[in-house]
Design a protein around this motif. Structure first.
Motif, mmCIF file in Angstrom:
data_model
loop_
_atom_site.group_PDB
_atom_site.id
_atom_site.type_symbol
_atom_site.label_atom_id
_atom_site.label_comp_id
_atom_site.label_asym_id
_atom_site.label_seq_id
_atom_site.Cartn_x
_atom_site.Cartn_y
_atom_site.Cartn_z
ATOM 1 N N LEU A 292 0.822 -1.201 0.000
ATOM 2 C CA LEU A 292 0.000 0.000 0.000
ATOM 3 C C LEU A 292 0.862 1.260 0.000
ATOM 4 N N GLU A 293 1.907 1.255 0.808
ATOM 5 C CA GLU A 293 2.769 2.436 0.896
ATOM 6 C C GLU A 293 3.361 2.779 -0.468
ATOM 7 N N PHE A 294 3.841 1.736 -1.149
ATOM 8 C CA PHE A 294 4.422 1.943 -2.469
ATOM 9 C C PHE A 294 3.355 2.468 -3.432
ATOM 10 N N ALA A 295 2.180 1.847 -3.392
ATOM 11 C CA ALA A 295 1.097 2.270 -4.285
ATOM 12 C C ALA A 295 0.749 3.731 -4.022
ATOM 13 N N ALA A 296 0.682 4.091 -2.735
ATOM 14 C CA ALA A 296 0.323 5.464 -2.394
ATOM 15 C C ALA A 296 1.428 6.431 -2.790
ATOM 16 N N GLY A 297 2.664 5.920 -2.744
ATOM 17 C CA GLY A 297 3.767 6.783 -3.133
ATOM 18 C C GLY A 297 3.782 7.084 -4.614
ATOM 19 N N VAL A 298 3.242 6.162 -5.416
ATOM 20 C CA VAL A 298 3.255 6.352 -6.867
ATOM 21 C C VAL A 298 1.948 6.960 -7.359
ATOM 22 N N CYS A 299 0.831 6.526 -6.782
ATOM 23 C CA CYS A 299 -0.472 6.856 -7.361
ATOM 24 C C CYS A 299 -1.280 7.738 -6.411
ATOM 25 N N ASP A 300 -2.140 8.579 -7.011
ATOM 26 C CA ASP A 300 -2.999 9.398 -6.175
ATOM 27 C C ASP A 300 -4.376 8.779 -6.008
#
Lengths: 590, 288, 227
Positions: free
Chosen positions: C187-195
């Motif tokens: 999730l952290e990675f996803a949130a770091g890349v995507c809004d």
């Protein structure tokens, strides 16, 4: 429910054929004899490939070896014994022995399917080179000269005990009786347990192994029988022409075997003979009206067309079409609603002690990747345990170690204290391990009843009775004669579980059992596992959390190849570390 | 033993190895890269030989006919892939039986157009004197040709963009297509190259054996054994298997005659497979 | 940019996507989240054309590509980085990149990922997991895509490389307007890349949320992503 014995059609057909043989013109009888011999050779390929799933292109080799062996035996023995039946038998046994030797290398070397085909054809071709280069008169066995490219001459024809010479019609009648006898024998064998398990191996080798059968020995057995039949055909061929030459090992001759079988339909026993008759009649006709070059071209074209457009053969589907037109109206209604199984009726039985499953620090690496860093797990008898974990946690590798698909690098896998580490899957199955894989692993072309029977047969007496019980409980009795591949996805899952449980395992391993199931089916599964736990220990690897919650069993969570947490699902839900792992936050030492 | 004797024995060993390479490389490429067991490989060799002999009779020099044979058989191979093999990928038995049918068809066609007689091509070269012995210069050409075929195939598949694409399409076809590779077209060309190697091999073998409809049969058994013993890697496998089998065959034949040479070849093959089910390639892979 | 309408797909008799509808605006970075086995990877495979759609439509810039073979979709600007990376193991790093070369961007990719230049002669299979992931990303960029499909690029990879990948994807989006559709567990990675994130369950999109909101909402995490 399952027919074990063939009817009288076969013996009557053979008898009629033998009588008919006596009425033909002698010249016709002589030609037809060759067709029957070829039909017998085609039958060996039908058996090995169509029924055993072994794509062996070496039938021509065994045919040739049988022919040469008959030549050698006949030339040396017939003058003293006064009959040639013993030479026929010797020849077939020699071919079977060669098949056993080749088969040992192939099946126990775990050579793949492609290699099997290439090795068998290459062996045939090397034999061609070998026999072609034996023209020197030093290449002789007793009085029999191998004869090199020109072949072996002066081979005695068929002589029955008593030494009387047979007419052309007499020879045909004897050959029909021999070939017919073999064909009936094969038909009977295919209905016997050996043949039915062989069909299972053909359809799904892994499943058959997981049901506890030693697959390699059975394939070798089928291969040797095929070699025997082909060798017998070769011996009859040499007796028919009083001659054999290395051309029997040629690619053209070998291809004929495939053409006959394919034209007749690759599973059909009468088709083997019909295919040989049809193709040889066509060849003879073409040989009469055109120059020789046309024949291989036409045969090649037939082979191409059949493979590309008619993979089920030419004659067999025709027959099936006629039969189904006759049967029309009595067929089962395929539109029956999907069945709703009753786990209690299918598998409910008195509580019996199950086995304890323990793993102690099992480790596994693939190349440089340490997939399991050490998993220690203890599942008590009759306990239900769920194993979960995020992607890459090592769940499927762990499952593979339990089933015997992989072998651990270190650690112990124990079933009631018995070390399983290096046992092959079929041995584990016989110790009481039942395995349900993720994708339904069944025998799609066999009937539903046949599927369950193969599973039940290897695990004790009363197979028929247990099959009937399980089918009734799964509500599949009405579909027992349908091919299993025609069932809906959920039904196939249930069928497979039926196949695992009919063996009364002491431990059941379930790999993502509810994959592709509807909600209603999933809740039936929860019931099933409760029933199951009365007589077995159950280990479920699963990622459908709804199912895991419904199951309510203790949970072991794997992460990065080791046990990360254990407890009830509620405890794990409350554990922030677990959520972090699932969200990819908690990276161990990477 | 004198130096010239050593040279002669060495040359005969190398020649025996080179025959296997020339006869088997196209088969090995189709099998190793595309998992196609081409039963018509022998007939592709035969067609190469026929193209060569026909053009020689038409007045072309032998050396010029060799590349023409490769080109012609290569184009035929592409047609075969397009019309037959493409429908059958993934079903080993079907590709084998279909190419087998093709093999019979080609034999029949050649018999129809050229008759069943076997003709020879005159050996285009003389002999070379080595000390007290002579050796056929064409044998040396054959050894050189085997080396050139191996090197050229290596360069094509390991040093060109097409080669990278072809190997990618063979290894992981789905991934390759997701990167924009037209896998179907690439396979057609790859099989064309394998067929062209067979055509080339057939033309090269024509002067050392008579050209007739059964030309392919003389080589196909040994070619299959080479591929089976070599395993999945077309170049490494073929080279090492040809070296082993050619060496054993030539060695035993010299000592005990051609029949035992053939028997030895069969026995060595069986032993290799019992202990290395994936062929000699498996041994190379393991030792890395 | 990408419109998916009522998409159905699966393997053999097993249906995985049951009428999935979603929309990805041009130049956006969208994550697809959900538990194991809900159909996220199947979605990406159906979009690139490796799994045939049995119903519904896929529109890229308004053009219906539902029936196109994978290589045509790749050439029309969709790039795919599969789960498990699928590096061609026997090909060198350079050859891995060349297979995907449609636009002559080799130097650009080497500049973006210097490790690939350094290792260009090594066999793809000999690279570490993280390096393979970078190679898979570089290889996808070689096709000159407008839409990049990423399947769990952070799986089994050390944090420093995960950061590097996130940075590269963001940069490609900022500088070249590359549209990104990312399937993730992390999730952290996803949130770091995507809004924005689409949450998938049982083969359907069930929620569309801002990743920042999801990151802050533990209950929602439990409901859709946890055990």
């Amino acid at each position: 429910m399952i027919r074990m014995r063939p009817g009288l059609t076969g013996p009557l057909t053979v008898g009629a054929g033998a009588l008919l043989a006596l009425t033909l013109a002698p010249y016709t009888a002589h030609s037809v004899t060759l067709w029957v011999v070829y039909g017998l050779l085609a039958l060996s390929f039908t058996f090995v490939w169509g029924h055993g799933g072994i794509f062996s292109l070496g039938q021509a080799a065994f045919f040739g070896i049988g022919g040469y062996a008959y030549g050698v035996a006949g030339i040396n023995l017939v003058p003293s014994t006064g009959e040639s039946l013993s030479s026929l038998l010797i020849a077939a046994l020699v071919a079977a022995a060669v098949a056993a030797l080749l088969g040992y290398f192939v099946f126990y070397g775990d050579v793949g399917d492609v290699y099997l085909a290439v090795i068998t054809i290459a062996t045939t071709l090397v034999l061609l080179t070998f026999f072609a280069s034996t023209s020197d008169s030093t290449y002789r066995i007793g009085n029999a000269l191998l004869g090199g490219y020109n072949g072996m001459v002066g081979i005695p024809g068929l002589v029955l005990p008593g030494g009387q010479r047979l007419t052309a019609n007499g020879v045909l009648a004897v050959v029909v009786l021999i070939a017919g006898g073999v064909a009936i024998g094969i038909a009977v064998l295919l209905r016997r347990p050996f043949g039915r398990v062989l069909a299972g191996i053909r359809e799904n080798e892994v499943r058959t192994q997981l049901l506890g059968y030693e697959v390699r020995a059975r394939k070798l057995g089928a291969f040797v029988i095929g070699g025997f039949v082909a060798g017998l055909a070769g011996a009859l061929y040499a007796a028919w022409g009083n001659f054999i030459n290395p051309q029997v090992f040629s690619l053209q001759q070998a291809s004929l075997v495939a053409i006959w079988t394919l034209v007749g339909g690759r599973r059909s026993i009468p088709g083997a003979f019909a295919g040989a008759f049809a193709v040889q009649a066509l060849s003879d006709y073409l040989g009469g009206v055109t120059e020789g070059a046309v024949i291989p071209a036409v045969l090649g074209a037939i082979l191409l067309v059949v493979v590309l457009f008619l993979p089920e053969g030419v004659l067999h589907p025709l027959r099936e079409r006629v039969l189904s037109a006759v049967r029309k109206g009595t067929d089962l209604d395929l539109g029956v609603a999907e069945s709703d199984p009753d786990p209690e009726a299918a598998f409910g039985r008195d509580a019996t002690p199950a086995s304890r499953v323990r793993t102690v620090d099992v480790q596994k690496r693939f190349g440089g990747l340490r997939v399991l860093r050490g998993v220690t797990l203890d599942v008590a008898p009759n306990e239900v345990r769920t194993v979960i974990g995020p992607n890459g946690a090592g769940k499927s590798t762990f499952f593979g170690l339990l089933t015997g698909r992989h072998r651990p690098d270190a650690g112990e896998i124990l079933l009631d204290g018995v070390r399983l580490n290096r046992l092959r899957p079929e041995k584990r199955a016989r110790l009481g391990l039942g395995i349900k894989t993720q994708v339904p692993s069944i025998y799609p072309e066999l009937s539903v009843a046949e599927n369950v029977w193969i599973a039940a047969y290897g695990a004790g007496p009363d197979a028929e009775k247990r099959v009937a019980e399980v089918l009734a409980g799964l509500r599949l009795t009405g579909k027992a004669q349908l091919p299993a591949g025609a069932l809906a996805h959920g039904e196939q899952q249930w069928l497979e579980i039926g196949m695992v449980l009919v063996r009364r395992p002491r431990v059941v391993l379930l790999d993502e059992p509810t994959a592709g199931m509807t909600r209603a089916e999933t809740s039936r599964y929860v019931e099933l596992i409760a029933v199951l736990a009365r007589s077995a220990t159950v280990l479920v690897v699963e990622h459908d959390m709804e199912f895991v919650r419904d199951l309510g069993a203790p949970v072991t969570m794997l992460h990065e190849g080791t046990v990360f947490a254990e407890g009830s699902i509620a405890e794990l839900r409350a554990d922030d570390r677990v959520l972090d792992v699932y969200l990819g936050r908690a990276k161990a030492d990477a | 033993m004198h130096f010239d004797h050593v040279v002669i024995i060495g040359t005969s060993l190398l020649y025996s190895v080179s025959l296997l390479v020339v006869a088997a490389l196209g088969l090995a490429l189709a099998f190793g890269m595309m998992r196609v067991v081409n039963m018509a490989h022998g007939e592709l060799l035969m067609l190469g030989a026929y193209v060569s002999i026909t053009l020689v009779h038409a007045g072309l020099g032998f050396w010029l006919t060799v590349p023409v044979a490769a080109l012609a058989v290569g184009l035929l191979g592409m047609a075969v892939e397009r019309l037959i093999l493409r429908r059958l990928y993934g079903r080993i038995w079907a590709t084998m039986l279909a190419t087998w049918g093709l093999s019979l068809l080609l034999v029949g066609a050649v018999q129809f157009f050229f008759g069943t007689t076997t003709e020879g091509i005159a050996n285009p070269l003389g002999t070379v004197k080595v000390g007290d012995y002579t050796v056929s210069a064409y044998n040396l050409v054959m050894i050189g040709a085997a080396v050139v075929m191996i090197v050229a195939t290596y360069l094509l598949f390991h040093r060109t963009p097409f080669g990278a694409t072809a190997r990618a399409a063979a290894a992981l076809p789905e991934m390759a297509s997701a990167l924009g590779v037209n896998v179907a077209r690439t396979n057609m060309i790859s099989f064309g190259v394998a067929a062209a190697l067979a055509g080339l091999g057939g033309a090269l073998l024509a002067p050392v054996s008579g050209v007739g409809p059964s030309f392919g049969q003389g080589y196909i058994g040994r070619a299959f054994m080479t591929v089976v013993v070599g395993g999945a890697s077309p170049l490494l496998g073929t080279t090492s298997a040809a070296a082993l089998l050619g060496g054993v065959n030539a060695g035993v034949s010299n000592l005990a005659g051609p029949v035992l040479g053939t028997v030895a070849l069969l026995l060595v093959s069986m032993l290799v497979l019992r202990f290395l089910p994936t062929g000699l390639t498996g041994l190379w892979r393991r030792s890395r | 940019m990408l419109e998916v309408e009522g998409l159905h797909a699966g393997y053999g008799r097993t249906a995985v996507l049951h009428g999935m509808t979603l929309s990805v605006p041009a130049g956006s970075r969208t994550a697809v989240l959900g538990r194991n086995g809900v159909g996220k990877s199947t979605l990406l495979k159906t979009l690139i054309g490796l799994v045939p759609a049995t119903g519904g439509r896929i529109l890229v810039d308004g053009a219906d590509v539902t029936g196109h073979p994978a290589h045509r979709r790749a050439r029309s600007g969709i790039a795919y980085v599969p789960q498990g990376r699928d590096i061609f193991p026997d090909l060198s790093v350079l050859d891995n990149l060349r297979v995907a070369d449609r636009t002559g961007r080799l130097e650009q990719v080497f500049d973006e990922f210097p490790v690939l230049r350094e290792k260009r002669h090594a066999a793809g299979g000999s690279l570490s997991g993280g390096q393979q992931q970078i190679l898979a990303l570089g290889r996808a960029l070689m096709t000159g895509p407008r839409l990049l499909l990423l399947d769990e690029p952070s799986e089994g990879i050390q944090p420093s490389i995960v950061d590097q990948i996130a940075g590269a994807v963001r940069r490609m989006n900022d500088e070249h307007g590359l549209t990104v559709l990312l399937v993730e567990q992390n999730l952290e990675f996803a949130a770091g890349v995507c809004d924005r994130a689409l949450i998938v369950d049982k083969g359907e999109v069930v929620r569309s949320v801002r990743t920042a909101d999801l990151l802050a909402d533990r209950d929602m995490q439990h409901e859709y992503l946890g055990v």
